[in-house]
Structures are given as structure tokens and as C-alpha cells.
Write a protein that holds these residues in place. Sequence first.
Motif, PDB file in Angstrom:
ATOM      1  N   GLU A  66      47.373  38.104  46.387  1.00 41.66           N
ATOM      2  CA  GLU A  66      46.258  38.922  45.838  1.00 41.66           C
ATOM      3  C   GLU A  66      44.766  38.528  46.370  1.00 41.66           C
ATOM      4  OE1 GLU A  66      46.839  38.982  41.662  1.00 41.66           O
ATOM      5  OE2 GLU A  66      45.637  37.258  41.466  1.00 41.66           O
ATOM      6  N   ARG A  68      40.888  38.771  44.530  1.00 38.01           N
ATOM      7  CA  ARG A  68      40.096  39.133  43.438  1.00 38.01           C
ATOM      8  C   ARG A  68      38.748  38.760  43.409  1.00 38.01           C
ATOM      9  NH1 ARG A  68      43.810  41.813  42.532  1.00 38.01           N
ATOM     10  NH2 ARG A  68      45.021  41.918  40.792  1.00 38.01           N
ATOM     11  N   LYS A  73      39.931  43.772  41.450  1.00 33.65           N
ATOM     12  CA  LYS A  73      40.251  44.073  42.851  1.00 33.65           C
ATOM     13  C   LYS A  73      39.089  44.466  43.496  1.00 33.65           C
ATOM     14  CE  LYS A  73      45.014  45.976  41.713  1.00 33.65           C
ATOM     15  NZ  LYS A  73      45.896  46.936  41.639  1.00 33.65           N
TER      16      LYS A  73
END
Length: 256
Positions: A66, A68, A73
Motif C-alpha cells: 500500500e 499512503r 489513499k
Amino acid sequence: MAADMSDSSAISIRDLSFSYDAQVVLEDVNLEVLSLDSICVVGPNGGGKSTLIKLIVGLLNPDSGEVRVFGEKPESARLRIGYVPQYARYDPQFPISVFEVVCMGRLSDSWIGRYTRDDREKVMEALSIIGLADIADRPFSSISGGQRQRVLIARALASEGDILILDEPTANIDHESEVQFFDLLTELNKRMTILMVTHEVGFASTFFKRIACVNKQVVIHPTSALTGDLIRDMYGGDLQIIRHDHFCGVEGHQHD
Ligand SMILES: Nc1ncnc2c1ncn2[C@@H]1O[C@H](COP(=O)(O)OP(=O)(O)OP(=O)(O)O)[C@@H](O)[C@H]1O
């Protein structure tokens, strides 16, 4: 939105992998960028630098892991990032003024087809910061390569982001403009986190606090910790030598 000036995370990447079809471009990438950090992103051609940037700005999505940006997001944090891409896709014949190019930085999800007075003021402010307010009405096609680059930075500034991301912005500008450009970055770094892809590490490293070496994986160093020989060994001969004349952060480099 105002930047959080504490030691908060600006960009956090965890266990990220990304492929174009079958070609793995980035693998197991971890990267932590704090607010007001300044990082130059280097590595051999095809090493994955632009891909990494596109993942951070939300133009691509990771296969796993992921990204961030201020804990959100990338697509949710898009308005907090000013992005100057590697190639500006402008038809040189397209009749657009410098002012209008910078106005594009004010586009947002709520944009309804015209700019407000506040938008216009922010645009002129951004052009003043980069010293080009006097050519606001000139056609974008009529100004020099170095001026165009600065106009694109003004566009990123007009968006009032907290992070400025630049993909090889100095490729087409001469040394004198480059010096001015880094003076500008130094000023902006007082209020913005800066990430910049470059192949010219020698001069650039006098400005950046840290260097991220991208070659499928990402390894981060304080700019003072590397020698030119080490860089050449790790990433081939297409980088210039890093200078060692300034103090950097405490994070050491992590090669085996
Ligand atoms: N849209 C795409 N589709 C398929 N492959 C791609 C695409 N974009 C990039 N690649 C490939 O992914 C790899 C990494 O490309 P990327 O542009 O991220 O590298 P880079 O480090 O920025 O290179 P350079 O220093 O040459 O700009 C390269 O092998 C490239 O050919």
C-alpha cells in the motif's frame, strides 16, 4: 490545507510490488517520507523511478502492498500533491497562455467550468514566486524550455499542495537556471515535502537531505553517506558523483 509541521509521515509505502503485465518493475518496496523531507530519487534507466512516482500520485495502483499520503489513499490525497511530470503533454501549437497553464493547477473535483477570483489570485501568486508573473499573458509555446519548467512548477504550487513531486525537472535547463531552480526548491522546502527524480546527483545532492536509490527495490541513504564509487557499483555508470559536504539525517543505508 496547511502542512503538519511535526515529524508526521507525508508518504508511507509498505511492502509494495508492481508489474506491467509480466514485467516486475518494483518489488517489496518500503519507504517512509516525513513532512518537510527532501529526497532525490535516482537509479538506472528503467529502474522504476517514474513508476514509483506514479504510484505515489495515484496514477497507478500497486499489485500488492500500500501507499499512503498523509495517511490516506493517494486518490483521496491528490489535492495535497503538486506533481510535475517528466513530459508535459502540450501540443506546442495549442494556443494556451502561461496563465492558463498555471490555472490547471486549480482544477479540483468540484470544478464547474470557470475559475474564481481566488483561483486567479493563487495563480498570480504562484507565478510571482517563480519570478514569471510578467509573462503571464505570453503563449506557453513561445517561452523557453527552462521557463516552461518553472511554469509547470507554478502550476503545482497553485494547487497549494503539501508535497511537491518532480520527475526530472532539470533535464532541459542550463546550469544557471538550475542554480535558481534549487534556490527556489530550498525556499519551497520550508513548507513543502519535496521528492525529485534526477540523473544529476552531483549538484542536486547539495540540496537534498536524502537519496532514494530505485532499482526494482528502493534503498534510502542520507546524501552524505555515499561515495561515487559505491553508486557506480550499485547502479551502473549513468549517475554523477555525490557531494559530501553537508550534514544529513541519521538514517543509515541498508545494503547487505
Ligand atoms: N506503461 C508501461 N507499460 C509497460 N511497461 C512500462 C510502462 N512504463 C514503463 N514501463 C517499463 O517499466 C520499467 C520501469 O520504467 P520507469 O519509467 O519507471 O523507469 P525509470 O527508472 O523512470 O527510467 P528512466 O530513468 O529511463 O526514466 C521499464 O522497463 C519500462 O520499459
